[in-house]
Scaffold this motif. Structure first.
Motif, PDB file in Angstrom:
ATOM      1  N   ASN A  10      -9.426 -16.245   5.470  1.00 53.81           N
ATOM      2  CA  ASN A  10     -10.506 -15.587   6.055  1.00 53.81           C
ATOM      3  C   ASN A  10     -10.224 -13.832   5.699  1.00 53.81           C
ATOM      4  O   ASN A  10      -9.309 -13.594   5.007  1.00 53.81           O
ATOM      5  CB  ASN A  10     -10.711 -15.681   7.389  1.00 53.81           C
ATOM      6  N   LYS A  11     -11.296 -12.937   5.855  1.00 55.76           N
ATOM      7  CA  LYS A  11     -11.220 -11.748   5.668  1.00 55.76           C
ATOM      8  C   LYS A  11     -10.299 -11.037   6.181  1.00 55.76           C
ATOM      9  O   LYS A  11      -9.449 -10.096   5.624  1.00 55.76           O
ATOM     10  CB  LYS A  11     -12.480 -11.309   6.228  1.00 55.76           C
ATOM     11  N   VAL A  12      -9.788 -11.247   7.335  1.00 53.69           N
ATOM     12  CA  VAL A  12      -8.619 -10.674   8.068  1.00 53.69           C
ATOM     13  C   VAL A  12      -7.451 -10.852   7.380  1.00 53.69           C
ATOM     14  O   VAL A  12      -6.450  -9.986   7.005  1.00 53.69           O
ATOM     15  CB  VAL A  12      -8.475 -11.101   9.558  1.00 53.69           C
ATOM     16  N   ASP A  13      -7.119 -12.243   6.784  1.00 60.08           N
ATOM     17  CA  ASP A  13      -6.102 -12.333   6.174  1.00 60.08           C
ATOM     18  C   ASP A  13      -5.838 -11.544   4.682  1.00 60.08           C
ATOM     19  O   ASP A  13      -5.059 -10.874   4.426  1.00 60.08           O
ATOM     20  CB  ASP A  13      -5.881 -14.001   5.327  1.00 60.08           C
ATOM     21  N   THR A  14      -7.229 -11.533   4.113  1.00 64.30           N
ATOM     22  CA  THR A  14      -7.176 -10.583   2.763  1.00 64.30           C
ATOM     23  C   THR A  14      -6.974  -9.272   2.930  1.00 64.30           C
ATOM     24  O   THR A  14      -6.397  -8.810   2.171  1.00 64.30           O
ATOM     25  CB  THR A  14      -8.655 -11.024   1.997  1.00 64.30           C
ATOM     26  N   LYS A  15      -7.540  -8.820   4.204  1.00 66.88           N
ATOM     27  CA  LYS A  15      -7.365  -7.291   4.323  1.00 66.88           C
ATOM     28  C   LYS A  15      -5.827  -6.720   4.669  1.00 66.88           C
ATOM     29  O   LYS A  15      -5.400  -6.128   4.063  1.00 66.88           O
ATOM     30  CB  LYS A  15      -7.991  -7.062   5.642  1.00 66.88           C
ATOM     31  N   LYS A  16      -5.082  -7.936   5.317  1.00 69.65           N
ATOM     32  CA  LYS A  16      -3.803  -7.594   5.490  1.00 69.65           C
ATOM     33  C   LYS A  16      -3.028  -7.908   4.228  1.00 69.65           C
ATOM     34  O   LYS A  16      -2.010  -6.908   4.312  1.00 69.65           O
ATOM     35  CB  LYS A  16      -3.244  -8.859   6.589  1.00 69.65           C
ATOM     36  N   PHE A  17      -3.223  -8.676   3.411  1.00 72.04           N
ATOM     37  CA  PHE A  17      -2.639  -8.997   2.273  1.00 72.04           C
ATOM     38  C   PHE A  17      -2.696  -7.786   1.454  1.00 72.04           C
ATOM     39  O   PHE A  17      -1.791  -7.270   0.859  1.00 72.04           O
ATOM     40  CB  PHE A  17      -3.182 -10.270   1.665  1.00 72.04           C
ATOM     41  N   GLU A  18      -4.085  -7.139   1.473  1.00 72.28           N
ATOM     42  CA  GLU A  18      -4.308  -5.976   0.472  1.00 72.28           C
ATOM     43  C   GLU A  18      -3.359  -4.785   0.914  1.00 72.28           C
ATOM     44  O   GLU A  18      -2.929  -3.925   0.096  1.00 72.28           O
ATOM     45  CB  GLU A  18      -5.668  -5.734   0.368  1.00 72.28           C
ATOM     46  N   ARG A  19      -3.297  -4.623   2.311  1.00 77.95           N
ATOM     47  CA  ARG A  19      -2.447  -3.553   2.879  1.00 77.95           C
ATOM     48  C   ARG A  19      -0.965  -3.630   2.724  1.00 77.95           C
ATOM     49  O   ARG A  19      -0.129  -2.830   2.379  1.00 77.95           O
ATOM     50  CB  ARG A  19      -2.516  -3.584   4.384  1.00 77.95           C
ATOM     51  N   LYS A  20      -0.645  -5.028   2.163  1.00 78.62           N
ATOM     52  CA  LYS A  20       1.027  -5.100   1.988  1.00 78.62           C
ATOM     53  C   LYS A  20       1.341  -5.308   0.368  1.00 78.62           C
ATOM     54  O   LYS A  20       2.492  -5.526   0.171  1.00 78.62           O
ATOM     55  CB  LYS A  20       1.186  -6.458   2.574  1.00 78.62           C
ATOM     56  N   ILE A  21       0.334  -5.038  -0.424  1.00 81.89           N
ATOM     57  CA  ILE A  21       0.407  -5.323  -1.981  1.00 81.89           C
ATOM     58  C   ILE A  21       1.738  -4.397  -2.430  1.00 81.89           C
ATOM     59  O   ILE A  21       2.261  -4.809  -3.072  1.00 81.89           O
ATOM     60  CB  ILE A  21      -0.810  -5.159  -2.616  1.00 81.89           C
ATOM     61  N   TRP A  22       1.657  -3.048  -1.687  1.00 79.45           N
ATOM     62  CA  TRP A  22       2.388  -2.119  -2.353  1.00 79.45           C
ATOM     63  C   TRP A  22       4.149  -2.651  -2.033  1.00 79.45           C
ATOM     64  O   TRP A  22       4.879  -2.393  -2.952  1.00 79.45           O
ATOM     65  CB  TRP A  22       2.346  -0.881  -1.595  1.00 79.45           C
ATOM     66  N   ILE A  23       4.184  -3.309  -0.976  1.00 79.33           N
ATOM     67  CA  ILE A  23       5.383  -3.521  -0.604  1.00 79.33           C
ATOM     68  C   ILE A  23       5.725  -4.968  -1.401  1.00 79.33           C
ATOM     69  O   ILE A  23       7.093  -5.051  -1.950  1.00 79.33           O
ATOM     70  CB  ILE A  23       5.672  -3.764   1.012  1.00 79.33           C
ATOM     71  N   TYR A  24       4.898  -5.888  -1.555  1.00 78.67           N
ATOM     72  CA  TYR A  24       5.002  -7.218  -2.437  1.00 78.67           C
ATOM     73  C   TYR A  24       5.469  -6.624  -3.829  1.00 78.67           C
ATOM     74  O   TYR A  24       6.158  -7.525  -4.409  1.00 78.67           O
ATOM     75  CB  TYR A  24       3.951  -7.940  -2.450  1.00 78.67           C
ATOM     76  N   LYS A  25       5.209  -5.608  -4.278  1.00 75.12           N
ATOM     77  CA  LYS A  25       5.339  -5.255  -5.816  1.00 75.12           C
ATOM     78  C   LYS A  25       6.708  -4.561  -5.661  1.00 75.12           C
ATOM     79  O   LYS A  25       7.154  -3.934  -6.884  1.00 75.12           O
ATOM     80  CB  LYS A  25       4.323  -4.976  -6.456  1.00 75.12           C
ATOM     81  N   SER A  26       7.223  -3.980  -4.577  1.00 74.31           N
ATOM     82  CA  SER A  26       8.383  -3.227  -4.539  1.00 74.31           C
ATOM     83  C   SER A  26       9.681  -4.313  -4.921  1.00 74.31           C
ATOM     84  O   SER A  26       9.858  -5.410  -5.120  1.00 74.31           O
ATOM     85  CB  SER A  26       8.716  -2.691  -3.384  1.00 74.31           C
ATOM     86  N   ILE A  27      10.855  -3.288  -5.012  1.00 72.80           N
ATOM     87  CA  ILE A  27      12.166  -3.894  -5.383  1.00 72.80           C
ATOM     88  C   ILE A  27      12.441  -5.003  -4.426  1.00 72.80           C
ATOM     89  O   ILE A  27      13.155  -6.101  -4.544  1.00 72.80           O
ATOM     90  CB  ILE A  27      13.416  -3.031  -5.466  1.00 72.80           C
ATOM     91  N   ILE A  28      12.047  -5.134  -2.938  1.00 68.37           N
ATOM     92  CA  ILE A  28      12.492  -5.971  -2.247  1.00 68.37           C
ATOM     93  C   ILE A  28      12.106  -7.503  -2.489  1.00 68.37           C
ATOM     94  O   ILE A  28      12.677  -8.327  -2.111  1.00 68.37           O
ATOM     95  CB  ILE A  28      11.768  -5.607  -0.863  1.00 68.37           C
ATOM     96  N   TYR A  29      11.042  -7.562  -3.242  1.00 62.64           N
ATOM     97  CA  TYR A  29      10.280  -8.913  -3.338  1.00 62.64           C
ATOM     98  C   TYR A  29      10.400  -9.217  -5.176  1.00 62.64           C
ATOM     99  O   TYR A  29       9.831 -10.145  -5.754  1.00 62.64           O
ATOM    100  CB  TYR A  29       8.956  -8.920  -3.421  1.00 62.64           C
ATOM    101  N   LYS A  30      11.725  -8.351  -5.747  1.00 66.32           N
ATOM    102  CA  LYS A  30      11.726  -8.730  -7.109  1.00 66.32           C
ATOM    103  C   LYS A  30      12.187  -9.999  -7.540  1.00 66.32           C
ATOM    104  O   LYS A  30      11.833 -10.384  -8.716  1.00 66.32           O
ATOM    105  CB  LYS A  30      13.003  -7.617  -7.507  1.00 66.32           C
ATOM    106  N   ARG A  31      12.972 -10.750  -6.716  1.00 61.30           N
ATOM    107  CA  ARG A  31      13.360 -12.172  -6.969  1.00 61.30           C
ATOM    108  C   ARG A  31      12.467 -12.978  -6.120  1.00 61.30           C
ATOM    109  O   ARG A  31      13.095 -14.208  -5.705  1.00 61.30           O
ATOM    110  CB  ARG A  31      14.749 -12.135  -6.491  1.00 61.30           C
ATOM    111  N   THR A  32      11.276 -12.890  -5.812  1.00 55.81           N
ATOM    112  CA  THR A  32      10.398 -13.813  -4.989  1.00 55.81           C
ATOM    113  C   THR A  32       8.956 -14.190  -6.028  1.00 55.81           C
ATOM    114  O   THR A  32       8.403 -13.112  -6.292  1.00 55.81           O
ATOM    115  CB  THR A  32       9.896 -13.212  -3.727  1.00 55.81           C
ATOM    116  N   LYS A  33       9.066 -15.349  -5.909  1.00 54.33           N
ATOM    117  CA  LYS A  33       7.730 -15.763  -6.441  1.00 54.33           C
ATOM    118  C   LYS A  33       6.739 -16.146  -5.314  1.00 54.33           C
ATOM    119  O   LYS A  33       6.867 -16.642  -4.466  1.00 54.33           O
ATOM    120  CB  LYS A  33       8.045 -17.222  -7.112  1.00 54.33           C
ATOM    121  N   PHE A  34       5.363 -15.629  -5.570  1.00 59.15           N
ATOM    122  CA  PHE A  34       4.460 -15.587  -4.790  1.00 59.15           C
ATOM    123  C   PHE A  34       3.627 -16.889  -4.865  1.00 59.15           C
ATOM    124  O   PHE A  34       3.281 -17.097  -6.217  1.00 59.15           O
ATOM    125  CB  PHE A  34       3.428 -14.569  -4.498  1.00 59.15           C
ATOM    126  N   ILE A  35       3.261 -17.766  -3.907  1.00 59.71           N
ATOM    127  CA  ILE A  35       2.313 -18.760  -4.078  1.00 59.71           C
ATOM    128  C   ILE A  35       1.098 -18.745  -3.263  1.00 59.71           C
ATOM    129  O   ILE A  35       1.170 -18.338  -2.109  1.00 59.71           O
ATOM    130  CB  ILE A  35       3.194 -20.248  -3.813  1.00 59.71           C
TER     131      ILE A  35
END
Ligand code: SF4
Ligand code: SF4
Length: 206
Positions: A10-35
């Motif tokens: 839903n929209k709440v999920d997508t907003k939350k996801f958009e706010r977290k994109i900067w962290i998902y593309k950081s070194i912390i998730y370098k070895r993580t595959k998103f599904i």
């Protein structure tokens, strides 16, 4: 490689996801595959996930650039957005001596349109066009959220530039380099226009 499921229902999920994109593309998730698991079938988010799964920075920027350009082209095609070119003149130029629409002052123009693929230009629509159509906006292109803040500023303002140089500027991710390149482009365009005017004067025997 670890996996992380992204649920967008839903929209709440997508907003939350958009706010977290900067962290998902950081070194912390370098070895993580998103599904992606979504019930809000949204093609824009699958390309965002695809971008997050590209761990090489340069390859990710290339992917984002190409994907964003094709999303704009696709939108314009589906919505039949049309500058109404006739004999090289767009709807704003039909009763003037000018040609080539808003590319008329750019050294990259040709009789077949732009010789490059500039995303900033693709996102420009004049007032007349805006009045006639609902055009795509920067914020509609979700994949651009995968760029840094600096690169998002560059994408909004980097007119009159070849795709190759545009990408190089994005790789450098620097406002200072971007500002210098803008000045260089203004000078290059000035030289181009001066040559064109000189040739016209010669042709007219002046
Ligand atoms: S955006 Fe407007 S000024 Fe530019 S080519 Fe289209 S109609 Fe012409
Ligand atoms: S770079 Fe932009 S202004 Fe120049 S020809 Fe291409 S679309 Fe037109």
């Amino acid at each position: 490689m670890k996996t992380k499921i992204i649920k967008l229902n839903n929209k709440v999920d997508t907003k939350k996801f958009e706010r977290k994109i900067w962290i998902y593309k950081s070194i912390i998730y370098k070895r993580t595959k998103f599904i992606l698991e979504d019930n809000v079938k949204n093609i824009n988010y699958s390309s965002v996930i695809e971008a997050l799964n590209i761990k090489n920075r340069i390859k990710r920027i290339n992917y984002i650039y190409d994907k964003a350009c094709s999303e704009i082209d696709e939108y314009n095609k589906i919505k039949h957005i049309d500058c109404e070119f006739k004999n090289g003149k767009c709807m704003n130029q039909h009763n003037t001596k000018r040609i080539n629409g808003c590319c008329r002052l750019c050294r990259l123009q040709s009789s077949h349109g732009c010789t490059s693929q500039n995303i900033t230009c693709k996102l420009f629509f004049c007032d007349q066009l805006e009045k006639k159509y609902k055009t795509i906006k920067f914020n509609d292109i979700k994949i651009l959220k995968c760029l840094s803040l600096t690169n998002r500023i560059i994408v909004r303002d980097n007119y009159f530039e070849t795709k190759e140089n545009f990408l190089r500027t994005l790789y450098l991710n620097s406002i200072i380099v971007f500002s210098i390149k803008v000045v260089i482009n203004i000078i290059k365009n000035g030289v181009y226009l001066h040559k064109i005017r000189k040739n016209i004067t010669k042709e007219n025997g002046g």
